[in-house]
Write a protein that holds these residues in place. Structure first.
Motif, PDB file in Angstrom:
ATOM      1  N   VAL A  18       6.078 -13.110   7.282  1.00 31.84           N
ATOM      2  CA  VAL A  18       7.047 -12.249   6.599  1.00 31.84           C
ATOM      3  C   VAL A  18       8.471 -12.709   6.900  1.00 31.84           C
ATOM      4  CG1 VAL A  18       7.925  -9.892   6.400  1.00 31.84           C
ATOM      5  CG2 VAL A  18       5.472 -10.287   6.603  1.00 31.84           C
ATOM      6  N   SER A  19       8.742 -12.996   8.166  1.00 32.93           N
ATOM      7  CA  SER A  19      10.076 -13.439   8.558  1.00 32.93           C
ATOM      8  C   SER A  19      10.436 -14.769   7.900  1.00 32.93           C
ATOM      9  CB  SER A  19      10.142 -13.576  10.083  1.00 32.93           C
ATOM     10  OG  SER A  19      11.415 -14.013  10.496  1.00 32.93           O
ATOM     11  N   GLY A  35       6.897   4.921   8.207  1.00 35.93           N
ATOM     12  CA  GLY A  35       7.089   6.354   8.057  1.00 35.93           C
ATOM     13  C   GLY A  35       6.311   7.147   9.083  1.00 35.93           C
ATOM     14  N   ARG A  36       6.654   8.417   9.211  1.00 40.30           N
ATOM     15  CA  ARG A  36       6.039   9.267  10.234  1.00 40.30           C
ATOM     16  C   ARG A  36       4.534   9.424  10.012  1.00 40.30           C
ATOM     17  NH1 ARG A  36       7.158  12.906  14.074  1.00 40.30           N
ATOM     18  NH2 ARG A  36       5.776  14.693  14.301  1.00 40.30           N
ATOM     19  N   ASP A  37       4.113   9.631   8.762  1.00 40.68           N
ATOM     20  CA  ASP A  37       2.690   9.832   8.482  1.00 40.68           C
ATOM     21  C   ASP A  37       1.879   8.607   8.882  1.00 40.68           C
ATOM     22  OD1 ASP A  37       3.342  12.293   7.502  1.00 40.68           O
ATOM     23  OD2 ASP A  37       3.378  11.656   5.391  1.00 40.68           O
ATOM     24  N   PHE A  38       2.393   7.428   8.555  1.00 39.47           N
ATOM     25  CA  PHE A  38       1.672   6.205   8.905  1.00 39.47           C
ATOM     26  C   PHE A  38       1.631   6.011  10.423  1.00 39.47           C
ATOM     27  CE2 PHE A  38       1.600   1.636   9.811  1.00 39.47           C
ATOM     28  CZ  PHE A  38       0.441   1.274   9.146  1.00 39.47           C
ATOM     29  N   ASP A  50       0.823  -1.213   0.000  1.00 43.36           N
ATOM     30  CA  ASP A  50       0.000   0.000   0.000  1.00 43.36           C
ATOM     31  C   ASP A  50       0.855   1.261   0.000  1.00 43.36           C
ATOM     32  OD1 ASP A  50       1.003  -0.506   2.469  1.00 43.36           O
ATOM     33  OD2 ASP A  50      -0.838  -0.126   3.567  1.00 43.36           O
ATOM     34  N   LEU A  51       2.099   1.128  -0.519  1.00 42.41           N
ATOM     35  CA  LEU A  51       3.002   2.264  -0.749  1.00 42.41           C
ATOM     36  C   LEU A  51       3.411   2.981   0.535  1.00 42.41           C
ATOM     37  CD1 LEU A  51       1.290   3.793  -3.924  1.00 42.41           C
ATOM     38  CD2 LEU A  51       3.080   2.054  -3.782  1.00 42.41           C
ATOM     39  N   GLN A  52       3.512   2.257   1.624  1.00 44.20           N
ATOM     40  CA  GLN A  52       4.027   2.815   2.872  1.00 44.20           C
ATOM     41  C   GLN A  52       5.529   2.545   2.958  1.00 44.20           C
ATOM     42  OE1 GLN A  52       2.407   4.680   4.968  1.00 44.20           O
ATOM     43  NE2 GLN A  52       0.389   4.425   4.033  1.00 44.20           N
ATOM     44  N   ASN A 110       0.703  -5.467   2.809  1.00 43.48           N
ATOM     45  CA  ASN A 110       0.451  -4.068   3.154  1.00 43.48           C
ATOM     46  C   ASN A 110       0.931  -3.804   4.577  1.00 43.48           C
ATOM     47  OD1 ASN A 110      -1.609  -4.924   4.982  1.00 43.48           O
ATOM     48  ND2 ASN A 110      -3.087  -4.977   3.311  1.00 43.48           N
ATOM     49  N   ALA A 111       0.827  -2.552   5.013  1.00 43.49           N
ATOM     50  CA  ALA A 111       1.390  -2.178   6.317  1.00 43.49           C
ATOM     51  C   ALA A 111       0.736  -2.955   7.455  1.00 43.49           C
ATOM     52  CB  ALA A 111       1.230  -0.677   6.530  1.00 43.49           C
ATOM     53  N   HIS A 112      -0.572  -3.122   7.389  1.00 45.11           N
ATOM     54  CA  HIS A 112      -1.267  -3.852   8.463  1.00 45.11           C
ATOM     55  C   HIS A 112      -0.826  -5.312   8.509  1.00 45.11           C
ATOM     56  CE1 HIS A 112      -4.468  -4.929  11.233  1.00 45.11           C
ATOM     57  NE2 HIS A 112      -4.813  -5.903  10.415  1.00 45.11           N
ATOM     58  N   GLU A 113      -0.665  -5.935   7.350  1.00 46.68           N
ATOM     59  CA  GLU A 113      -0.252  -7.341   7.306  1.00 46.68           C
ATOM     60  C   GLU A 113       1.186  -7.515   7.773  1.00 46.68           C
ATOM     61  OE1 GLU A 113      -3.057  -8.779   3.527  1.00 46.68           O
ATOM     62  OE2 GLU A 113      -0.979  -8.140   3.218  1.00 46.68           O
ATOM     63  N   LEU A 114       2.025  -6.529   7.524  1.00 46.36           N
ATOM     64  CA  LEU A 114       3.407  -6.624   8.005  1.00 46.36           C
ATOM     65  C   LEU A 114       3.451  -6.705   9.526  1.00 46.36           C
ATOM     66  CD1 LEU A 114       5.219  -4.061   5.684  1.00 46.36           C
ATOM     67  CD2 LEU A 114       5.442  -6.547   5.642  1.00 46.36           C
TER      68      LEU A 114
END
Length: 275
Positions: A148-149, A178-181, A86-88, A137-141
């Motif tokens: 992932v590992s 990132g800071r925004d996320f 999701d481009l994070q 995406n960020a939530h799945e990470l």
């Protein structure tokens, strides 16, 4: 005196001979410590294919040079920044337990030199992280960190084997967005906590309302039971309550300082309300 000088000269020459002999022997030997292996470089024929094990070994001075490698499992930390599905922007740091393949040490030295791990791992790790992280995406990470590992471990182990490096373990030590996320996640958590608090307030009010209804129903039932008891007892019960009330009033007046005399005949209080 001259004889004494010649004797000292002979002794000095003998000492130099013994010292030179020891120095020559020392240059012909080298030691490989425990947990290490050696690769010999020959000035005439180049890198020898045989790997030398632990112990003390012979060496041809000025012709052969030993290169000592550690074959113990050692940690190596690599960090890389990549993007999620999701481009994070995500920064991932890996702690890798690695060691070289012993039989491939001549090839490793000839291709990458002594500091092979600093040349190989920082090159292959970012590519593996980009390929794996881009699938989530960020939530799945965050929620599927174990998956992932595992994918990173499998792909990185396969890629490192092509360079004759064995990876005993790989662990994600840092997963930073990132800071925004991060700010968005914090706001979402605050909103969820506020929603949970409001939900608790509504439930508390509902419980209090139910308690009030039950309390009112109980008081109504008690009043009905008392009314039914009065109806069943009839006037006798009311007369008994009137007598008890009159006696209580009389006892109260008798203890008062403002009453000096209480007539004993014609009890007015008992006739209150009589027809």
């Amino acid at each position: 005196m001259a004889q004494y000088a010649r004797l000292l000269t002979r002794v000095a020459l003998a000492s130099l001979g013994v010292g030179g002999a020891f120095a020559g022997v020392e240059q012909c030997l080298y030691t490989v410590d425990a947990g290490h292996r050696a690769v010999l470089f020959n000035r005439w024929s180049g890198i020898q294919k045989d790997v030398v094990g632990e112990g003390t070994h012979l060496l041809i001075p000025f012709v052969q040079t030993p290169i000592i490698f550690s074959v113990r499992t050692e940690p190596f930390v690599v960090a890389s920044q990549t993007g999620s599905a999701d481009l994070q922007q995500v920064t991932v740091a890996l702690r890798i337990l690695q060691r070289p393949q012993v039989e491939a040490l001549p090839v490793i030295y000839g291709t990458f030199g002594e500091d092979f791990k600093s040349r190989i791992l920082p090159s292959i790790v970012p590519e593996v992280l980009k390929a794996v992280v881009a699938r989530f995406n960020a939530h799945e990470l965050i929620t599927q960190r174990e998956a992932v590992s595992r994918l990173i471990r499998e792909q990185l182990t396969r890629d490192a084997a092509r360079y004759h490096i064995v990876l005993d373990d790989i662990a994600i030590t840092e997963l930073r967005f990132g800071r925004d996320f991060t700010v968005a996640v914090e706001r979402k958590q605050v909103a969820q906590q506020e929603a949970e608090r409001q939900k608790w307030v509504v439930q508390r009010d509902e419980y209090e309302r139910q308690a009030s209804v039950i309390r009112a129903q109980g008081e109504s039932a008690a009043a009905k039971l008392l009314s039914d008891a009065y109806k069943q007892a009839g006037l006798a019960h009311l007369e008994l309550r009137r007598i008890e009330t009159a006696r209580h009033i009389a006892e109260t007046l008798a203890r008062s300082r403002n009453i000096a005399y209480l007539p004993s005949s014609g009890n007015i209080l008992l006739n209150l309300g009589s027809s």
